[in-house]
Each structure stands twice: as C-alpha cells, then as structure tokens.
Scaffold this motif. Structure first.
Motif, PDB file in Angstrom:
ATOM      1  N   GLU A 138      -3.379   2.862  11.263  1.00 38.84           N
ATOM      2  CA  GLU A 138      -3.301   3.340  12.651  1.00 38.84           C
ATOM      3  C   GLU A 138      -2.042   2.797  13.327  1.00 38.84           C
ATOM      4  OE1 GLU A 138      -4.791   5.610  14.437  1.00 38.84           O
ATOM      5  OE2 GLU A 138      -5.960   6.086  12.631  1.00 38.84           O
ATOM      6  N   GLY A 139      -1.775   1.517  13.085  1.00 41.03           N
ATOM      7  CA  GLY A 139      -0.587   0.869  13.663  1.00 41.03           C
ATOM      8  C   GLY A 139       0.688   1.561  13.214  1.00 41.03           C
ATOM      9  N   ARG A 140       0.716   1.957  11.941  1.00 42.00           N
ATOM     10  CA  ARG A 140       1.911   2.631  11.422  1.00 42.00           C
ATOM     11  C   ARG A 140       2.043   4.031  12.027  1.00 42.00           C
ATOM     12  NH1 ARG A 140       5.003  -0.908  10.793  1.00 42.00           N
ATOM     13  NH2 ARG A 140       3.523  -1.621  12.336  1.00 42.00           N
ATOM     14  N   PHE A 141       0.876   4.710  12.251  1.00 43.55           N
ATOM     15  CA  PHE A 141       0.915   6.039  12.889  1.00 43.55           C
ATOM     16  C   PHE A 141       1.487   5.917  14.299  1.00 43.55           C
ATOM     17  CE2 PHE A 141      -2.855   7.901  10.238  1.00 43.55           C
ATOM     18  CZ  PHE A 141      -1.975   8.220   9.228  1.00 43.55           C
ATOM     19  N   LYS A 142       1.071   4.843  14.999  1.00 45.91           N
ATOM     20  CA  LYS A 142       1.562   4.652  16.386  1.00 45.91           C
ATOM     21  C   LYS A 142       3.074   4.468  16.379  1.00 45.91           C
ATOM     22  CE  LYS A 142      -2.506   2.589  18.435  1.00 45.91           C
ATOM     23  NZ  LYS A 142      -3.164   1.283  18.368  1.00 45.91           N
ATOM     24  N   ARG A 143       3.560   3.765  15.381  1.00 47.47           N
ATOM     25  CA  ARG A 143       4.992   3.458  15.351  1.00 47.47           C
ATOM     26  C   ARG A 143       5.838   4.639  14.844  1.00 47.47           C
ATOM     27  NH1 ARG A 143       9.485   3.416  14.551  1.00 47.47           N
ATOM     28  NH2 ARG A 143      10.986   1.771  14.058  1.00 47.47           N
ATOM     29  N   TYR A 144       5.347   5.337  13.815  1.00 54.63           N
ATOM     30  CA  TYR A 144       6.185   6.372  13.162  1.00 54.63           C
ATOM     31  C   TYR A 144       5.706   7.795  13.400  1.00 54.63           C
ATOM     32  CZ  TYR A 144       8.633   2.608  10.836  1.00 54.63           C
ATOM     33  OH  TYR A 144       9.395   1.497  10.598  1.00 54.63           O
ATOM     34  N   MET A 194       0.840  -1.204   0.000  1.00 49.95           N
ATOM     35  CA  MET A 194       0.000   0.000   0.000  1.00 49.95           C
ATOM     36  C   MET A 194       0.877   1.257   0.000  1.00 49.95           C
ATOM     37  SD  MET A 194      -2.859  -1.431   0.136  1.00 49.95           S
ATOM     38  CE  MET A 194      -3.844  -2.752   0.776  1.00 49.95           C
ATOM     39  N   GLY A 195       0.250   2.366  -0.297  1.00 47.51           N
ATOM     40  CA  GLY A 195       0.971   3.644  -0.298  1.00 47.51           C
ATOM     41  C   GLY A 195       1.674   3.917   1.021  1.00 47.51           C
ATOM     42  N   PHE A 196       1.017   3.539   2.132  1.00 45.31           N
ATOM     43  CA  PHE A 196       1.658   3.832   3.430  1.00 45.31           C
ATOM     44  C   PHE A 196       2.888   2.961   3.651  1.00 45.31           C
ATOM     45  CE2 PHE A 196      -1.656   0.742   4.482  1.00 45.31           C
ATOM     46  CZ  PHE A 196      -0.948  -0.188   5.239  1.00 45.31           C
ATOM     47  N   HIS A 197       2.926   1.785   3.032  1.00 39.54           N
ATOM     48  CA  HIS A 197       4.140   0.965   3.140  1.00 39.54           C
ATOM     49  C   HIS A 197       5.316   1.700   2.496  1.00 39.54           C
ATOM     50  CE1 HIS A 197       1.420  -2.790   3.459  1.00 39.54           C
ATOM     51  NE2 HIS A 197       2.060  -2.681   4.597  1.00 39.54           N
ATOM     52  N   GLN A 198       5.033   2.365   1.391  1.00 42.18           N
ATOM     53  CA  GLN A 198       6.112   3.086   0.693  1.00 42.18           C
ATOM     54  C   GLN A 198       6.584   4.281   1.523  1.00 42.18           C
ATOM     55  OE1 GLN A 198       4.496   3.764  -3.289  1.00 42.18           O
ATOM     56  NE2 GLN A 198       5.097   1.682  -3.875  1.00 42.18           N
ATOM     57  N   ILE A 199       5.616   4.970   2.162  1.00 47.62           N
ATOM     58  CA  ILE A 199       6.002   6.113   3.010  1.00 47.62           C
ATOM     59  C   ILE A 199       6.863   5.609   4.172  1.00 47.62           C
ATOM     60  CG2 ILE A 199       5.127   7.922   4.563  1.00 47.62           C
ATOM     61  CD1 ILE A 199       2.621   8.052   2.728  1.00 47.62           C
ATOM     62  N   VAL A 200       6.405   4.519   4.793  1.00 46.74           N
ATOM     63  CA  VAL A 200       7.120   3.967   5.940  1.00 46.74           C
ATOM     64  C   VAL A 200       8.526   3.487   5.544  1.00 46.74           C
ATOM     65  CG1 VAL A 200       7.103   1.965   7.503  1.00 46.74           C
ATOM     66  CG2 VAL A 200       5.081   3.402   7.315  1.00 46.74           C
ATOM     67  N   ASP A 201       8.655   2.964   4.325  1.00 49.55           N
ATOM     68  CA  ASP A 201       9.972   2.539   3.814  1.00 49.55           C
ATOM     69  C   ASP A 201      10.939   3.721   3.898  1.00 49.55           C
ATOM     70  OD1 ASP A 201      11.977   1.128   2.529  1.00 49.55           O
ATOM     71  OD2 ASP A 201      10.769   0.545   0.798  1.00 49.55           O
ATOM     72  N   GLY A 202      10.480   4.897   3.461  1.00 49.27           N
ATOM     73  CA  GLY A 202      11.309   6.108   3.506  1.00 49.27           C
ATOM     74  C   GLY A 202      11.581   6.548   4.943  1.00 49.27           C
ATOM     75  N   LEU A 203      10.551   6.486   5.803  1.00 47.74           N
ATOM     76  CA  LEU A 203      10.718   6.929   7.197  1.00 47.74           C
ATOM     77  C   LEU A 203      11.710   6.041   7.942  1.00 47.74           C
ATOM     78  CD1 LEU A 203       6.978   7.723   8.140  1.00 47.74           C
ATOM     79  CD2 LEU A 203       8.813   9.372   7.642  1.00 47.74           C
ATOM     80  N   LYS A 204      11.625   4.744   7.664  1.00 45.78           N
ATOM     81  CA  LYS A 204      12.519   3.787   8.326  1.00 45.78           C
ATOM     82  C   LYS A 204      13.961   4.073   7.917  1.00 45.78           C
ATOM     83  CE  LYS A 204      13.019  -0.175  10.545  1.00 45.78           C
ATOM     84  NZ  LYS A 204      13.514  -1.472  10.214  1.00 45.78           N
ATOM     85  N   GLU A 205      14.166   4.396   6.651  1.00 48.15           N
ATOM     86  CA  GLU A 205      15.506   4.700   6.162  1.00 48.15           C
ATOM     87  C   GLU A 205      16.054   5.957   6.843  1.00 48.15           C
ATOM     88  OE1 GLU A 205      16.792   1.952   4.710  1.00 48.15           O
ATOM     89  OE2 GLU A 205      17.411   2.984   2.892  1.00 48.15           O
ATOM     90  N   ILE A 206      15.176   6.968   7.019  1.00 48.09           N
ATOM     91  CA  ILE A 206      15.615   8.203   7.688  1.00 48.09           C
ATOM     92  C   ILE A 206      16.015   7.879   9.129  1.00 48.09           C
ATOM     93  CG2 ILE A 206      14.800  10.459   8.576  1.00 48.09           C
ATOM     94  CD1 ILE A 206      13.001  10.562   5.999  1.00 48.09           C
ATOM     95  N   GLU A 207      15.210   7.037   9.763  1.00 52.44           N
ATOM     96  CA  GLU A 207      15.476   6.652  11.138  1.00 52.44           C
ATOM     97  C   GLU A 207      16.839   5.956  11.267  1.00 52.44           C
ATOM     98  OE1 GLU A 207      11.790   5.231  13.508  1.00 52.44           O
ATOM     99  OE2 GLU A 207      13.057   3.480  13.261  1.00 52.44           O
ATOM    100  N   LEU A 208      17.192   5.169  10.266  1.00 55.78           N
ATOM    101  CA  LEU A 208      18.466   4.431  10.307  1.00 55.78           C
ATOM    102  C   LEU A 208      19.671   5.343  10.071  1.00 55.78           C
ATOM    103  CD1 LEU A 208      17.493   1.181   8.365  1.00 55.78           C
ATOM    104  CD2 LEU A 208      18.239   1.287  10.743  1.00 55.78           C
TER     105      LEU A 208
END
Ligand code: GDP
Ligand code: IMO
Ligand code: MG
Length: 430
Positions: free
Chosen positions: A175-181, A117-131
């Motif tokens: 919602e789960g992704r919002f809680k995490r990121y 989903m689109g949010f998976h792609q956003i989270v992919d970018g956020l996770k990379e920034i976090e790393l």
C-alpha cells in the motif's frame, strides 16, 4: 570472546565491481570451511570457469549464493546484511544442482536477512524511469527498494515469514508503495501465497545469524567472506548517488555478519588491471576511443547479471588509493593482466587536478569529480601472451614493472595475479 586463530579472510571488490572476486573466492575456498556473503543481493554476478581433467570447461555464475560453494566441502552462509529474493535464491540453487553441484545440504541463511519482494523489483524500475536521464542504471533486482524498506523500518526479514502478521505487514508495505508510485500492476495476494509456500522450503536453511557466526569462530572454522559489488559502489564511500544501497566496504563485513572486527585477519582487495563500470555515474579514466573498445573486447566486458556492455578505461590509482585507505587491504589480487598483453603502452592514473591544482583524496561532490583533469603515468607494455604462464618469474619484465608500480603507489603487496578466467590461470606470488 577469544577469536579463532584462523579467523576471517575477506575478498572485496576494490573498484566498481566485476574485478574477478568470484574467481579468487573459488580458489581460496579450497582452504575454507565456510564461505559467507555479508551484503548486497542478487545484483552481484560472479563468474567462475572450471576445467575438468579432460580440459572441458564449465562456467558457473553466482548471484546470491557464495562462489565458494563449488568446493564440495564448503558450507555457504548468507548473512544478516544481505537482501534475499527467495524465488531467485531457489532458482540459483536448482540451476547449480542441475549442473551436478549438490548445495542444498550445505547452505544456511540468517533469520535477520531482509526479503526482496516482487514489488521491490517493480519499484526499482519505476524509480529509474522517474530519474530519466540521470538514472542510476541499476540491475533492477529490487536491491535499492528493499534496503529502503529496511532503513525505513518497515522491511520484512526472513523470520517474519513465520509470523502470523506476515500477510498484513506485506499488504501495508505494498500500500505504501502504491501511495508513492501510483497504482502499478501487482498481485499482492498471489505473492503472499507464493511466499508462504516458499517459507516451508526455506525453513531448514534458517539459522540465528549472529549465533551461527559466533559458534563458527569459537570452533575455529576457517571463514571466507565474499564481498559483492565494490568499494566505489558503497552507499557511503562510493560515487553517491551512483552506487548500490549497501555497505560494500570492510564495514559491511562486520555489520553484515555480526562479527567483531578483530576476527578479520586478511582482507584481499581485488583490482582489475584496468577499470570498468556498469551503469551510470562518473568514471574519470573512461576511454571512449579504440582503447576503450579494445579493453571491452579483449576483456569480454559484458555484465554477468544484465548482459550490459561494461564501460572501460585505464587503471585509476587515485580510486585505488582511496579504496585501500578505507578497506585496509592486507594484499591485492591483480586480475585480468592478460587483457593488457597487446598494448604498446599502458596508462595509469596517478593524480587528479582541479583548476590546475592537485587534489588530495577522492572528491565527494560529483560536480567536482566531473571536473578533474586526470594525471597519467605511461608505462611500457609487454606485447607477450601471458595467459599460459603459471609462475611469476615467467612474466615479462614490463609486466613485473607494472605490478611493482601498483604495489609502490599503494604500499600493498600483490599476492595473486590473474592471467585468464580459468581457475588455474592465477599466479600466487607469496
Ligand atoms: P566479480 O563480479 O568480481 O566476481 O567478476 P565477474 O565475474 O562479474 O567478472 C569478471 C570476468 O572476468 C569474468 O568473466 C571472469 O571469468 C573473468 N576473469 C576473472 N579473472 C580473469 C583474468 O585474470 N583474466 C581474464 N581474461 N578474465 C578473468
Ligand atoms: P559484482 O558483485 C558491477 C551497479 C549497477 C548500478 C549500481 C546500482 O558482480 O561486482 P543496484 O542494482 O545494486 O541498485 O545497482 O550498482 N552494480 C554493479 N556493477 N558489478 C556488480 O556486482 C554490481 N552490483 C551493482 O550496475 O550502476
Ligand atoms: Mg560481477
């Protein structure tokens, strides 16, 4: 179940990807009825260059769809182990059709494949920034986050699109992704609506994945599996955590398609005549000087998906031995041999030492891996343009010696040799 006599042939990337899998799949698809993807998603970028009778070239880039589709009699199958970003899937399909390749009537998708989903792609970018400095260098296609949803048992599969609970499940996932990121910009309701509209377009392509494969095997269909990514990017056997999130090894073929292992008759390992890697992570034979630059320029080493410069280095037979041990290649496709045409001497990694002691296998621990002293064997170059050759016998003696050296080290025969990007630039040795 009696296996089909033809069975399944598999093409797998043996190094860190971009070995030229797509080109071989396109060639082998001439003898196949079905071309299947079993793992990964549109992080893959497979390029095929086809010349018509007038000598005009057309380049095709496949991401999620199997490269075998260029052959008009081949049916494509996207297996249960694949993660599918539906908008990208249709985008790819439409692009191919605009190029004159009719594919929409010969494509099937497993009902069990997971959705990106689109949010998976956003989270992919956020996770990379976090790393930060230790980021993986992903393709940002949402592959890791989609497989994370799958492994945590909250993912959405293709069949869920037709379930009345789809919107509620989708909202819960977001919602789960919002809680995490933290709260990121994402139009949840808009995306649900978009998916429900896509669901209707997708419906005719969906099949019960394992039953589709079972019937194909039972009716003696010739099945060609197109590996995506490569062994050194495998979630278990690659240079973890600098890997992709799926099983890119032979195991992923069995689980990703839902077929018995004995159906597999042929496993071709695709091995570039040198080594490249896109993104972060250790790469023992990487060359930072003019050698690396030459390989990069002559080999046109730019990523198909992200356009990133590929890191380049000498062929690493320690990697290849490890890869061969896991995937059990029945033969090899040595690609891009032409890229080495200009070298006076060619180095090949034949061993790793740590603290002066030769090690067995390939280290799991990256802290050990970065400490290896690579042992090289130097072979003479051939200083001849081989790109126009069509027969093995035409190759210079030193090119034949290079091939033989690889075969002897790995104890696997080279069946195909790539001497250029074109479909016709492929030598068949047996
Ligand atoms: P894949 O991901 O394994 O399918 O490989 P890619 O398509 O990402 O990258 C391989 C690149 O090398 C593509 O641009 C191919 O057109 C090109 N290529 C494939 N085989 C050969 C070869 O034998 N020689 C040369 N020079 N280029 C090749
Ligand atoms: P093909 O099929 C080369 C690399 C990415 C990154 C890591 C994780 O064309 O050979 P991901 O987006 O999968 O989470 O990224 O894996 N990677 C590839 N590198 N070729 C590929 O595919 C790749 N697929 C993923 O660059 O380092
Ligand atoms: Mg590629």
């Amino acid at each position: 179940m009696a296996p089909s006599p033809e069975g399944v042939s598999v093409v797998l990337g043996a190094q860190w990807g971009d070995e030229g899998k797509g080109k071989l799949v396109d060639i082998l698809a001439a003898e196949a009825d079905i071309c299947a993807r079993c793992a990964g998603g549109n992080n893959a970028g497979h390029t095929i260059v086809v010349k018509n009778a007038k000598g005009e070239k057309t380049t095709y880039a496949f991401n999620l769809l199997p490269s075998g589709l260029i052959n008009p009699t081949v049916t494509a199958f996207i297996g249960s182990g694949v993660v599918v970003h539906v908008p990208s899937l249709f985008n790819e399909l439409d692009t191919l059709e605009r190029k004159g390749l009719k594919v929409s009537d010969r494509l099937f998708i497993s009902d069990r494949a997971h959705l990106v989903m689109g949010f998976h792609q956003i989270v992919d970018g956020l996770k990379e920034i976090e790393l930060g400095g230790s980021s993986i260098g992903t393709t940002k296609k949402g592959i890791g986050p989609a497989y994370s949803s799958k492994a945590s048992r909250s993912g959405l599969r293709v069949h869920h699109l037709y379930d009345p609970s789809f919107p509620a499940k989708f909202r819960k996932l977001v919602e789960g992704r919002f809680k995490r990121y933290g709260h990121f910009e994402f139009d949840t309701e808009g995306e649900i609506e978009m998916y429900l509209a896509f669901a209707e377009r997708l419906r005719p392509y969906i099949v019960d994945g394992p039953t589709y494969m079972h019937k194909a095997l039972q009716s003696g269909k010739r099945i060609l599996v197109e590996g995506a990514n490569a062994l050194m990017l495998d979630i278990d056997y690659g240079t973890y955590p600098f890997v992709t999130s799926s099983a890119t090894s032979i195991g992923g073929v069995v689980t990703g398609l839902g077929i018995p292992p004995f159906a597999i008759k042929k496993v071709v390992g695709v091995i570039k005549a040198y080594t490249t890697r896109v993104g972060g992570g250790p790469f023992p034979t990487e060359q930072f000087d003019t050698i690396g630059e030459t390989l990069q320029e002559v080999g046109a080493e730019y990523g198909t998906v992200t356009g990133r410069r590929r890191r380049c280095g000498w062929l690493d037979l320690v990697v290849m031995k490890y890869s061969t041990m896991i995937n059990g290649y029945t033969s090899l496709n040595l690609t891009k041999l032409d890229v080495l045409d200009g070298f006076e001497e060619i180095k090949v990694a034949t061993g790793y030492k740590i603290d002066g002691v030769e090690i067995d296998g390939f280290p799991a621990d990256l802290d050990r891996l970065v400490r290896v002293e690579v042992q090289y064997t130097t072979l003479p170059g051939w200083k001849t343009d081989i790109s126009g050759f069509t027969q093995y016998d035409q190759l210079p003696e030193n090119a034949k010696k290079y091939i033989k050296f690889i075969e002897d080290y790995l104890n696997v025969k080279v069946q195909y040799v790539g001497v250029g990007p074109g479909r016709e630039q492929n030598l068949i040795l047996f």
